[in-house]
Scaffold this active site. Structure first.
Site, PDB file in Angstrom:
ATOM      1  N   TYR A  42       0.830  -1.214   0.000  1.00  0.00           N
ATOM      2  CA  TYR A  42       0.000   0.000   0.000  1.00  0.00           C
ATOM      3  C   TYR A  42       0.871   1.274   0.000  1.00  0.00           C
ATOM      4  O   TYR A  42       0.351   2.364  -0.266  1.00  0.00           O
ATOM      5  CB  TYR A  42      -0.946   0.056   1.205  1.00  0.00           C
ATOM      6  CG  TYR A  42      -1.930  -1.095   1.319  1.00  0.00           C
ATOM      7  CD1 TYR A  42      -2.158  -1.964   0.250  1.00  0.00           C
ATOM      8  CD2 TYR A  42      -2.642  -1.319   2.493  1.00  0.00           C
ATOM      9  CE1 TYR A  42      -3.052  -3.027   0.363  1.00  0.00           C
ATOM     10  CE2 TYR A  42      -3.540  -2.376   2.607  1.00  0.00           C
ATOM     11  CZ  TYR A  42      -3.730  -3.231   1.539  1.00  0.00           C
ATOM     12  OH  TYR A  42      -4.614  -4.275   1.657  1.00  0.00           O
ATOM     13  N   SER A 132      -3.647 -14.477   2.741  1.00  0.00           N
ATOM     14  CA  SER A 132      -4.702 -13.669   2.131  1.00  0.00           C
ATOM     15  C   SER A 132      -4.916 -14.119   0.691  1.00  0.00           C
ATOM     16  O   SER A 132      -3.944 -14.438  -0.015  1.00  0.00           O
ATOM     17  CB  SER A 132      -4.285 -12.194   2.180  1.00  0.00           C
ATOM     18  OG  SER A 132      -5.291 -11.382   1.630  1.00  0.00           O
ATOM     19  N   PRO A 182     -15.440  -4.937   2.908  1.00  0.00           N
ATOM     20  CA  PRO A 182     -16.718  -5.390   3.471  1.00  0.00           C
ATOM     21  C   PRO A 182     -17.893  -4.484   3.096  1.00  0.00           C
ATOM     22  O   PRO A 182     -19.042  -4.859   3.326  1.00  0.00           O
ATOM     23  CB  PRO A 182     -16.473  -5.359   4.988  1.00  0.00           C
ATOM     24  CG  PRO A 182     -15.428  -4.300   5.162  1.00  0.00           C
ATOM     25  CD  PRO A 182     -14.532  -4.415   3.962  1.00  0.00           C
ATOM     26  N   LYS A 224     -12.363   0.319   5.138  1.00  0.00           N
ATOM     27  CA  LYS A 224     -11.474   1.482   5.021  1.00  0.00           C
ATOM     28  C   LYS A 224     -12.336   2.738   5.090  1.00  0.00           C
ATOM     29  O   LYS A 224     -13.368   2.830   4.421  1.00  0.00           O
ATOM     30  CB  LYS A 224     -10.709   1.432   3.707  1.00  0.00           C
ATOM     31  CG  LYS A 224      -9.851   2.664   3.427  1.00  0.00           C
ATOM     32  CD  LYS A 224     -10.468   3.562   2.385  1.00  0.00           C
ATOM     33  CE  LYS A 224      -9.569   4.705   1.988  1.00  0.00           C
ATOM     34  NZ  LYS A 224     -10.250   5.578   1.003  1.00  0.00           N
TER      35      LYS A 224
END
Ligand code: NAP
Length: 268
Positions: A42, A132, A182, A224
């Site tokens: 990121y 992940s 999500p 986020k």
């Protein structure tokens, strides 16, 4: 003791402006978030570290997770060790609560890559091992080579991608499924079923989406958010309990969409 994660944590992907990112991490911690998710890939670990440093939260009350990346960092034994060390330096911490394999692609090779994770656990630099974007076969293989328990699998999950097989796997084997995107990257917030249920509960569509995700046993969410209002709204989802009818209506949403893709992903 295996720690349990709070139902709502903080995602930071694309929180790219360093001052803004540090501010949202600090605000989140002040509001009560205790699980922060970032990644080497990121490019914001220093800003996340600045946010953590400026908030008055003891290190042992914070659960900090980052990820090693197959392309930007590499997956060989030495690359994983170097990447973890560089991440800790940028984050300003001397251990990580959770380190993930970001994607099982490129040089990822269970024995070698996860062997390096074991080494980091033995050295006390990493407390828990995560993966992940795996599927059940890769999860089986990972558990087969790991000596320490697999702590978490982070994967896309929201009302348009319920991930039933992966949720069941997490429940069966006793690890946490950390649901990324999500809110379906914002798309869940305009869905008519979600909005209707939000009206019924006099709450926001974001809270409904998150409460549906976290209604599953062993599942936590890491939305986020940058603004205080969004951060506060999302954290409030932890107190929202949807009834069986609302959950069933969301289960029945027909739209199926995945928002995050990468060449070589196991589902392709
Ligand atoms: P997300 O959390 O589903 O959605 C984020 C979007 O929703 C942002 O545009 C955000 O806007 C908006 N939002 C947040 N809270 C809101 C609210 N209460 N009301 C209205 N809008 C709201 O998407 P995501 O960032 O893809 O996923 C979350 C985290 O999961 C990432 O940040 C990252 O940490 C992790 N992730 C991991 C992987 C992986 O491969 N392991 C992949 C993707 C994501 P603002 O920013 O303006 O608040």
């Amino acid at each position: 003791m295996v720690p349990s994660l709070p139902p709502i944590g903080l995602g930071t992907w694309e929180n790219d402006d360093p001052a803004q990112c540090a501010r949202s991490v600090r605000t989140a911690l002040e509001l009560g978030y205790r699980h922060v998710d970032t990644a080497e890939h990121y490019g914001n670990e220093s800003a996340v570290g600045d946010g953590i440093a400026s908030a008055d939260v003891p290190r042992d009350e914070l659960f900090l997770a980052t990820k090693v990346h197959p392309i930007s960092g590499g997956m060989t034994h030495d690359e994983v060790l170097d990447e973890a060390e560089a991440s800790m330096e940028r984050l300003g911490v001397d251990y990580l609560d959770l380190l993930y394999v970001h994607w099982p692609v490129g040089e990822y090779e269970a024995e070698e890559t996860l062997g390096a994770f074991e080494h980091l656990v033995e050295e006390g630099l990493v407390r828990n091992v995560g993966v992940s974007n795996f599927d059940v076969d890769l999860l089986d293989e990972a558990r087969g080579v790991l000596e320490s328990p697999l702590f978490a699998h982070q994967v896309e999950m929201h009302p348009f991608l319920p991930q039933r097989e992966l949720v069941e796997d997490a429940q069966r084997h006793g690890y946490t499924l950390v649901a990324y995107s999500p809110l379906a990257r914002g798309a869940a917030l305009t869905n008519s079923v979600i909005c209707d249920i939000a009206d019924q509960y006099e709450t926001s569509p974001a809270q409904v989406s998150l409460a549906w995700v976290t209604s599953h046993e062993n599942v936590v969410a890491i939305p986020k958010a940058t603004s205080r209002a969004h951060l506060e709204d999302n954290l409030g989802a932890a107190a929202l309990e949807l009834d069986d009818e609302a959950i069933a209506r969301i289960d029945d949403i027909e739209r199926r969409t995945r928002f995050v893709e990468r060449d070589g992903a196991p589902w392709q």
